[in-house]
Design a protein around this motif. Sequence first.
Motif, short mmCIF file in Angstrom:
data_model
loop_
_atom_site.label_atom_id
_atom_site.label_comp_id
_atom_site.label_asym_id
_atom_site.label_seq_id
_atom_site.Cartn_x
_atom_site.Cartn_y
_atom_site.Cartn_z
N GLY A 23 0.79 -1.23 0.00
CA GLY A 23 0.00 0.00 0.00
C GLY A 23 0.82 1.28 0.00
O GLY A 23 0.26 2.37 -0.05
N CYS A 25 4.23 3.54 -1.63
CA CYS A 25 4.99 3.73 -2.87
C CYS A 25 6.43 3.22 -2.70
O CYS A 25 7.17 3.73 -1.86
N LEU A 72 -0.45 4.65 -1.60
CA LEU A 72 -0.94 4.56 -2.97
C LEU A 72 -2.46 4.71 -3.01
O LEU A 72 -3.16 4.15 -2.18
N GLN A 73 -2.94 5.46 -3.98
CA GLN A 73 -4.37 5.68 -4.19
C GLN A 73 -4.79 4.98 -5.48
O GLN A 73 -4.09 5.07 -6.49
N LYS A 74 -5.94 4.35 -5.45
CA LYS A 74 -6.45 3.66 -6.63
C LYS A 74 -7.00 4.69 -7.61
O LYS A 74 -7.85 5.50 -7.26
N GLU A 78 -5.01 1.63 -12.14
CA GLU A 78 -3.64 1.76 -11.62
C GLU A 78 -3.65 2.26 -10.17
O GLU A 78 -4.67 2.73 -9.68
N TRP A 79 -2.51 2.15 -9.53
CA TRP A 79 -2.27 2.78 -8.23
C TRP A 79 -1.36 3.97 -8.47
O TRP A 79 -0.42 3.90 -9.26
N CYS A 81 0.89 7.28 -6.59
CA CYS A 81 1.45 7.90 -5.39
C CYS A 81 1.17 9.39 -5.44
O CYS A 81 1.46 10.05 -6.44
N LYS A 87 2.96 5.87 -11.18
CA LYS A 87 1.80 4.97 -11.31
C LYS A 87 2.28 3.52 -11.39
O LYS A 87 3.32 3.24 -11.99
N HIS A 90 -2.09 -2.67 -11.03
CA HIS A 90 -2.66 -3.46 -9.95
C HIS A 90 -1.97 -4.82 -9.91
O HIS A 90 -1.59 -5.36 -10.93
#
Length: 91
Positions: A23, A25, A72-74, A78-79, A81, A87, A90
């Motif tokens: 979760g 970066c 990391l944000q969805k 992609e995830w 930072c 990026k 997944h």
Amino acid sequence: MSALSNLIDYIKQGKKREEVPHGYCPNCWGRQEYGGEFYKAVRKKDIDLNNIEEHKGWIQALASQYLYGIDLQKKGTEWECKQCSTKYEHE
């Protein structure tokens, strides 16, 4: 899984690892050397498997001070930072 749960699992590994907790970066974790700093802080507070539940508040405070900027944000498929805009696909 929450950031706090990921950090507690990271501590429970019991040894210093180069891997990044799930979760966060990998780019920022390595560049800022949070892994080493996090373990120094854990050792200084003498946190181990026997007293980890008593220190959840301390771990959460440390995470909010240093690590919530590199989680990391969805974003779509992609995830991403927030800190470095890198990026990742997944898993």
